[in-house]
Design a protein around this motif. Structure first.
Motif, PDB file in Angstrom:
ATOM      1  N   SER A   1      -9.616   1.377 -11.867  1.00  0.00           N
ATOM      2  CA  SER A   1      -8.414   1.215 -11.058  1.00  0.00           C
ATOM      3  C   SER A   1      -8.804   0.664  -9.695  1.00  0.00           C
ATOM      4  N   LEU A   2      -8.317  -0.537  -9.394  1.00  0.00           N
ATOM      5  CA  LEU A   2      -8.603  -1.155  -8.108  1.00  0.00           C
ATOM      6  C   LEU A   2      -7.334  -1.192  -7.277  1.00  0.00           C
ATOM      7  N   GLU A   3      -7.520  -1.084  -5.990  1.00  0.00           N
ATOM      8  CA  GLU A   3      -6.403  -1.082  -5.045  1.00  0.00           C
ATOM      9  C   GLU A   3      -6.798  -1.973  -3.881  1.00  0.00           C
ATOM     10  N   ILE A   4      -5.836  -2.689  -3.368  1.00  0.00           N
ATOM     11  CA  ILE A   4      -6.006  -3.373  -2.093  1.00  0.00           C
ATOM     12  C   ILE A   4      -4.891  -2.828  -1.210  1.00  0.00           C
ATOM     13  N   ALA A   5      -5.265  -2.296  -0.056  1.00  0.00           N
ATOM     14  CA  ALA A   5      -4.292  -1.604   0.784  1.00  0.00           C
ATOM     15  C   ALA A   5      -4.514  -1.912   2.257  1.00  0.00           C
ATOM     16  N   GLU A   6      -3.451  -1.725   3.012  1.00  0.00           N
ATOM     17  CA  GLU A   6      -3.551  -1.850   4.457  1.00  0.00           C
ATOM     18  C   GLU A   6      -4.352  -0.654   4.986  1.00  0.00           C
ATOM     19  N   PRO A   7      -5.311  -0.889   5.882  1.00  0.00           N
ATOM     20  CA  PRO A   7      -6.104   0.219   6.418  1.00  0.00           C
ATOM     21  C   PRO A   7      -5.279   1.311   7.081  1.00  0.00           C
ATOM     22  N   ARG A   8      -4.087   0.970   7.574  1.00  0.00           N
ATOM     23  CA  ARG A   8      -3.258   2.000   8.216  1.00  0.00           C
ATOM     24  C   ARG A   8      -2.797   3.066   7.230  1.00  0.00           C
ATOM     25  N   LEU A   9      -3.060   2.856   5.940  1.00  0.00           N
ATOM     26  CA  LEU A   9      -2.761   3.894   4.943  1.00  0.00           C
ATOM     27  C   LEU A   9      -3.358   5.227   5.374  1.00  0.00           C
TER      28      LEU A   9
ATOM     29  N   TRP B   1       3.688   3.194   1.017  1.00  0.00           N
ATOM     30  CA  TRP B   1       3.503   4.635   1.137  1.00  0.00           C
ATOM     31  C   TRP B   1       4.492   5.191   2.161  1.00  0.00           C
ATOM     32  N   PRO B   2       4.680   6.504   2.226  1.00  0.00           N
ATOM     33  CA  PRO B   2       5.615   7.084   3.204  1.00  0.00           C
ATOM     34  C   PRO B   2       5.330   6.663   4.647  1.00  0.00           C
ATOM     35  N   ASN B   3       4.071   6.361   4.985  1.00  0.00           N
ATOM     36  CA  ASN B   3       3.775   5.941   6.361  1.00  0.00           C
ATOM     37  C   ASN B   3       3.985   4.439   6.557  1.00  0.00           C
ATOM     38  N   GLY B   4       4.448   3.730   5.514  1.00  0.00           N
ATOM     39  CA  GLY B   4       4.740   2.309   5.614  1.00  0.00           C
ATOM     40  C   GLY B   4       3.640   1.388   5.131  1.00  0.00           C
ATOM     41  N   ALA B   5       2.424   1.895   4.917  1.00  0.00           N
ATOM     42  CA  ALA B   5       1.314   1.064   4.440  1.00  0.00           C
ATOM     43  C   ALA B   5       1.583   0.636   2.995  1.00  0.00           C
ATOM     44  N   ARG B   6       1.167  -0.571   2.678  1.00  0.00           N
ATOM     45  CA  ARG B   6       1.389  -1.145   1.353  1.00  0.00           C
ATOM     46  C   ARG B   6       0.097  -1.135   0.543  1.00  0.00           C
ATOM     47  N   SER B   7       0.235  -0.916  -0.767  1.00  0.00           N
ATOM     48  CA  SER B   7      -0.890  -0.944  -1.695  1.00  0.00           C
ATOM     49  C   SER B   7      -0.539  -1.764  -2.921  1.00  0.00           C
ATOM     50  N   LEU B   8      -1.533  -2.514  -3.407  1.00  0.00           N
ATOM     51  CA  LEU B   8      -1.462  -3.193  -4.707  1.00  0.00           C
ATOM     52  C   LEU B   8      -2.458  -2.502  -5.624  1.00  0.00           C
ATOM     53  N   TYR B   9      -2.058  -2.201  -6.839  1.00  0.00           N
ATOM     54  CA  TYR B   9      -2.949  -1.596  -7.830  1.00  0.00           C
ATOM     55  C   TYR B   9      -3.070  -2.520  -9.038  1.00  0.00           C
ATOM     56  N   PHE B  10      -4.290  -2.628  -9.562  1.00  0.00           N
ATOM     57  CA  PHE B  10      -4.567  -3.428 -10.754  1.00  0.00           C
ATOM     58  C   PHE B  10      -5.865  -2.914 -11.347  1.00  0.00           C
ATOM     59  N   ARG B  11      -6.334  -3.510 -12.433  1.00  0.00           N
ATOM     60  CA  ARG B  11      -7.562  -3.039 -13.102  1.00  0.00           C
ATOM     61  C   ARG B  11      -8.565  -4.164 -13.264  1.00  0.00           C
ATOM     62  N   ASP B  12      -9.841  -3.792 -13.236  1.00  0.00           N
ATOM     63  CA  ASP B  12     -10.892  -4.757 -13.546  1.00  0.00           C
ATOM     64  C   ASP B  12     -11.073  -4.793 -15.065  1.00  0.00           C
ATOM     65  N   PRO B  13     -11.897  -5.686 -15.599  1.00  0.00           N
ATOM     66  CA  PRO B  13     -12.062  -5.765 -17.054  1.00  0.00           C
ATOM     67  C   PRO B  13     -12.587  -4.486 -17.705  1.00  0.00           C
ATOM     68  N   ALA B  14     -13.269  -3.623 -16.947  1.00  0.00           N
ATOM     69  CA  ALA B  14     -13.780  -2.362 -17.492  1.00  0.00           C
ATOM     70  C   ALA B  14     -12.738  -1.252 -17.449  1.00  0.00           C
TER      71      ALA B  14
END
Length: 144
Positions: free
Chosen positions: A134-142, A118-131
């Motif tokens: 939209s799931l994301e795993i991100a650094e809390p500093r986001l 993201w513009p503030n430098g935090a990283r995110s991964l996006y993927f999907r569950d079987p349903a």
């Protein structure tokens, strides 16, 4: 819009639980418990399965079951609720944990839809569950 006619709001202590909806709870359980490795708290038939994610709880509900009104004699008269279409849930991870998450997800055959900073430098991964949620795993500093 803030309503000036209301008394002051007490402080919110954080988000205690968040919900996503999945019609196939077996697939959801295999994903959230097996792939994501979340600690299962409880499953109730084809209605819901709950997980612990740190100090928070992830609720996975079958929308067809939670849309039904509770039995008038129910011990826990939770009102009907639900959602249609994919929802969103974001889990927290450190920068080094994100690399391990990507490796684990790819090894499980989960397609990574996006991996960016993201513009503030935090990283995110996006993927999907079987349903399709939209799931994301991100650094809390986001949001810091």
């Amino acid at each position: 819009m803030i309503r000036p006619d209301l008394p002051p709001a007490p402080p919110a202590g954080g988000v205690l639980e968040a919900a996503v909806y999945a019609a196939d709870l077996d697939a959801a359980e295999a994903f959230y418990g097996g792939v994501l490795g979340l600690e299962r708290i409880r499953r109730v038939g084809d209605r819901h399965v709950f997980y612990r994610a740190g100090a928070q709880i992830v609720l996975v509900f079958n929308p067809a079951e939670t849309a039904r009104p509770p039995d008038p004699d129910a011990r826990l008269p939770v009102p009907p609720h639900g959602a249609e279409g994919p929802g969103h849930l974001c889990l927290a991870a450190t920068a080094s944990e994100l690399d391990a998450w990507r490796t684990r997800l790819e090894a499980a055959g989960v397609e990574i839809e996006a991996d960016f900073h993201w513009p503030n430098g935090a990283r995110s991964l996006y993927f999907r569950d079987p349903a399709g949620n939209s799931l994301e795993i991100a650094e809390p500093r986001l949001w810091g």
